[in-house]
Design an enzyme around this catalytic site. Structure first.
Site, PDB file in Angstrom:
ATOM      1  N   ASN A   9      73.034 -65.897 -61.393  1.00 34.65           N
ATOM      2  CA  ASN A   9      72.141 -65.225 -62.844  1.00 34.65           C
ATOM      3  C   ASN A   9      70.500 -65.657 -61.257  1.00 34.65           C
ATOM      4  O   ASN A   9      70.131 -66.883 -61.716  1.00 34.65           O
ATOM      5  CB  ASN A   9      72.660 -66.714 -63.757  1.00 34.65           C
ATOM      6  CG  ASN A   9      71.258 -66.792 -64.584  1.00 34.65           C
ATOM      7  OD1 ASN A   9      70.348 -66.135 -64.810  1.00 34.65           O
ATOM      8  ND2 ASN A   9      71.338 -68.533 -64.573  1.00 34.65           N
ATOM      9  N   LYS A  11      67.729 -65.556 -63.352  1.00 34.56           N
ATOM     10  CA  LYS A  11      66.504 -66.122 -63.888  1.00 34.56           C
ATOM     11  C   LYS A  11      65.707 -65.675 -64.506  1.00 34.56           C
ATOM     12  O   LYS A  11      65.679 -63.705 -64.085  1.00 34.56           O
ATOM     13  CB  LYS A  11      66.028 -67.863 -63.692  1.00 34.56           C
ATOM     14  CG  LYS A  11      67.521 -68.671 -63.781  1.00 34.56           C
ATOM     15  CD  LYS A  11      67.525 -69.784 -63.830  1.00 34.56           C
ATOM     16  CE  LYS A  11      69.283 -70.329 -63.337  1.00 34.56           C
ATOM     17  NZ  LYS A  11      69.178 -72.106 -63.208  1.00 34.56           N
ATOM     18  N   HIS A 100      73.267 -70.243 -71.900  1.00 35.30           N
ATOM     19  CA  HIS A 100      73.360 -71.133 -70.647  1.00 35.30           C
ATOM     20  C   HIS A 100      72.120 -72.559 -70.888  1.00 35.30           C
ATOM     21  O   HIS A 100      71.264 -72.485 -71.882  1.00 35.30           O
ATOM     22  CB  HIS A 100      71.757 -69.898 -69.731  1.00 35.30           C
ATOM     23  CG  HIS A 100      71.408 -70.873 -67.781  1.00 35.30           C
ATOM     24  ND1 HIS A 100      70.373 -71.680 -67.943  1.00 35.30           N
ATOM     25  CD2 HIS A 100      72.737 -70.711 -67.156  1.00 35.30           C
ATOM     26  CE1 HIS A 100      70.771 -72.181 -66.804  1.00 35.30           C
ATOM     27  NE2 HIS A 100      71.630 -71.388 -66.436  1.00 35.30           N
ATOM     28  N   GLU A 102      69.350 -73.745 -70.000  1.00 35.25           N
ATOM     29  CA  GLU A 102      67.793 -73.425 -70.240  1.00 35.25           C
ATOM     30  C   GLU A 102      67.696 -72.550 -71.497  1.00 35.25           C
ATOM     31  O   GLU A 102      66.581 -73.062 -72.245  1.00 35.25           O
ATOM     32  CB  GLU A 102      67.449 -72.208 -69.047  1.00 35.25           C
ATOM     33  CG  GLU A 102      67.159 -73.693 -67.753  1.00 35.25           C
ATOM     34  CD  GLU A 102      67.666 -72.555 -66.887  1.00 35.25           C
ATOM     35  OE1 GLU A 102      67.389 -71.540 -66.504  1.00 35.25           O
ATOM     36  OE2 GLU A 102      67.958 -72.969 -65.440  1.00 35.25           O
ATOM     37  N   GLU A 172      78.920 -75.919 -66.691  1.00 37.49           N
ATOM     38  CA  GLU A 172      77.379 -75.802 -65.767  1.00 37.49           C
ATOM     39  C   GLU A 172      77.131 -77.463 -65.567  1.00 37.49           C
ATOM     40  O   GLU A 172      76.263 -77.225 -67.145  1.00 37.49           O
ATOM     41  CB  GLU A 172      75.964 -75.115 -66.183  1.00 37.49           C
ATOM     42  CG  GLU A 172      76.616 -73.600 -65.147  1.00 37.49           C
ATOM     43  CD  GLU A 172      75.548 -72.723 -64.740  1.00 37.49           C
ATOM     44  OE1 GLU A 172      75.584 -72.218 -64.088  1.00 37.49           O
ATOM     45  OE2 GLU A 172      74.510 -72.259 -65.549  1.00 37.49           O
ATOM     46  N   GLY A 178      69.409 -76.332 -60.164  1.00 39.88           N
ATOM     47  CA  GLY A 178      68.006 -75.988 -59.285  1.00 39.88           C
ATOM     48  C   GLY A 178      67.985 -77.190 -59.359  1.00 39.88           C
ATOM     49  O   GLY A 178      66.799 -77.989 -58.962  1.00 39.88           O
ATOM     50  N   SER A 216      73.685 -75.744 -58.453  1.00 38.71           N
ATOM     51  CA  SER A 216      73.697 -75.296 -57.018  1.00 38.71           C
ATOM     52  C   SER A 216      75.016 -75.806 -56.398  1.00 38.71           C
ATOM     53  O   SER A 216      75.112 -75.951 -55.077  1.00 38.71           O
ATOM     54  CB  SER A 216      73.010 -77.257 -56.486  1.00 38.71           C
ATOM     55  OG  SER A 216      72.142 -77.838 -57.493  1.00 38.71           O
ATOM     56  N   GLY A 237      72.527 -69.524 -59.030  1.00 36.65           N
ATOM     57  CA  GLY A 237      71.455 -69.263 -59.390  1.00 36.65           C
ATOM     58  C   GLY A 237      70.010 -69.503 -57.942  1.00 36.65           C
ATOM     59  O   GLY A 237      70.271 -68.225 -57.890  1.00 36.65           O
ATOM     60  N   GLY A 238      69.695 -70.275 -58.258  1.00 37.79           N
ATOM     61  CA  GLY A 238      68.348 -69.843 -56.638  1.00 37.79           C
ATOM     62  C   GLY A 238      69.102 -69.482 -55.562  1.00 37.79           C
ATOM     63  O   GLY A 238      68.452 -67.936 -54.600  1.00 37.79           O
TER      64      GLY A 238
HETATM   65  P1  PGA Z   1      71.265 -73.442 -59.393  1.00 36.98           P
HETATM   66  O1  PGA Z   1      71.342 -72.681 -61.092  1.00 36.98           O
HETATM   67  O2  PGA Z   1      72.244 -72.129 -58.522  1.00 36.98           O
HETATM   68  O3  PGA Z   1      69.826 -72.507 -58.805  1.00 36.98           O
HETATM   69  O4  PGA Z   1      71.480 -74.773 -59.958  1.00 36.98           O
HETATM   70  C1  PGA Z   1      72.553 -72.263 -61.630  1.00 36.98           C
HETATM   71  C2  PGA Z   1      72.117 -72.125 -62.988  1.00 36.98           C
HETATM   72  O5  PGA Z   1      71.886 -72.164 -64.177  1.00 36.98           O
HETATM   73  O6  PGA Z   1      73.347 -70.817 -63.322  1.00 36.98           O
END
Ligand code: PGA
Length: 254
Positions: A9, A11, A100, A102, A172, A178, A216, A237-238
């Site tokens: 993802n 973002k 998600h 967010e 999640e 994050g 993470s 994500g990251g």
């Molecule tokens: P992250 O994000 O791996 O940066 O923690 C995961 C996500 O929000 O899908």
């Protein structure tokens, strides 16, 4: 060996140019048989760019699936700023992330809105990646499983059992997204096991349900997390923004 879903993802990251570079590196990395040999029955890779980078991703994607991070449930009309399912399908998107944290927290998307989005995506023959999970406050007050029950029963309320089985779920925990602080593999497994039982009561059975863990995920915690029996893959994500670290997550598992 169980099939692993490695989903990225992005973002609000990655311009068209950066997307092109990502896929150039990805296709070089996939020349390595030790990974590409698993693609298909043992490994499925997907990335979810911003809308504006989807076309660039499609041009370079090779055997990687490209999806969208969000969609609106109406097909067309006066909904300024929104993007419809036919628009995504025309670009070649087969998958869409729905719910998600967010979207739930920053953009205040309700369980009811998410239920309409899930229904519309499934009606159009696309695969939703449906996210759910608790905040730190909810976990600390012992509400985690109640939150799952609410988000899952309300989110899935418009769907038949067969439709529910076509969803890819993503657990999640909001506190792990994050933050660099992943859930432990035991915490993630407990949550996925509980949700699998819950979802299986709403559908035709537990074994066909796919549940990813997200929050993470990195190459150094991937093996432990992905080895858990109720975790089918990772929503990253990251660590998905660079082709190398993204694929290293799978390499750490195998
Ligand atoms: P992250 O994000 O791996 O940066 O923690 C995961 C996500 O929000 O899908």
């Amino acid at each position: 060996m169980k099939k692993i879903y490695l989903y990225g993802n992005w973002k609000m990251n990655m311009t068209c140019g950066e997307t092109k570079d990502f896929f150039a590196k990805m296709s070089r990395a996939l020349e390595d048989e030790s990974i590409s040999g698993h693609l298909g029955t043992e490994l499925e890779i997907a990335v979810f760019p911003a809308y504006t980078s989807i076309a660039s991703a499609m041009a370079g994607k090779g055997r990687v699936i490209v999806g969208a991070q969000n969609v609106y449930f109406e097909h067309k009309g006066a909904f300024t700023g929104e993007v419809s399912i036919p628009m995504l399908s025309e670009l070649g998107c087969t998958h869409v992330i729905i719910g998600h944290s967010e979207r739930r927290q920053i953009f205040k998307e309700s369980n009811e809105l998410l239920a309409s989005k899930l229904k519309a995506v499934l009606d159009a023959g696309l695969t939703p990646v449906f996210c759910y999970g608790e905040t730190l406050e909810e976990r600390e007050s012992g509400e985690t499983f109640n939150v799952f029950r609410e988000q899952l029963t309300q989110g899935l309320s418009k769907l038949s059992k067969d439709e529910i089985e076509r969803i890819i779920f993503a657990y999640e925990p909001v506190w792990a997204i994050g933050t660099g602080k992943s859930a432990t593999s035991e915490e993630a497994e407990d949550a996925c096991k509980y949700s699998r039982e819950l979802i299986s009561k709403l559908s035709n059975g537990a074994e066909r349900i796919v549940i990813l863990y997200g929050g993470s995920v990195k190459p150094d915690n991937a093996k432990e997390l992905l080895s858990m029996p109720d975790i089918n893959g990772a929503l990253v994500g990251g660590a998905s923004l660079k082709a190398e670290s993204f694929l290293d997550i799978y390499k750490a598992y195998v």
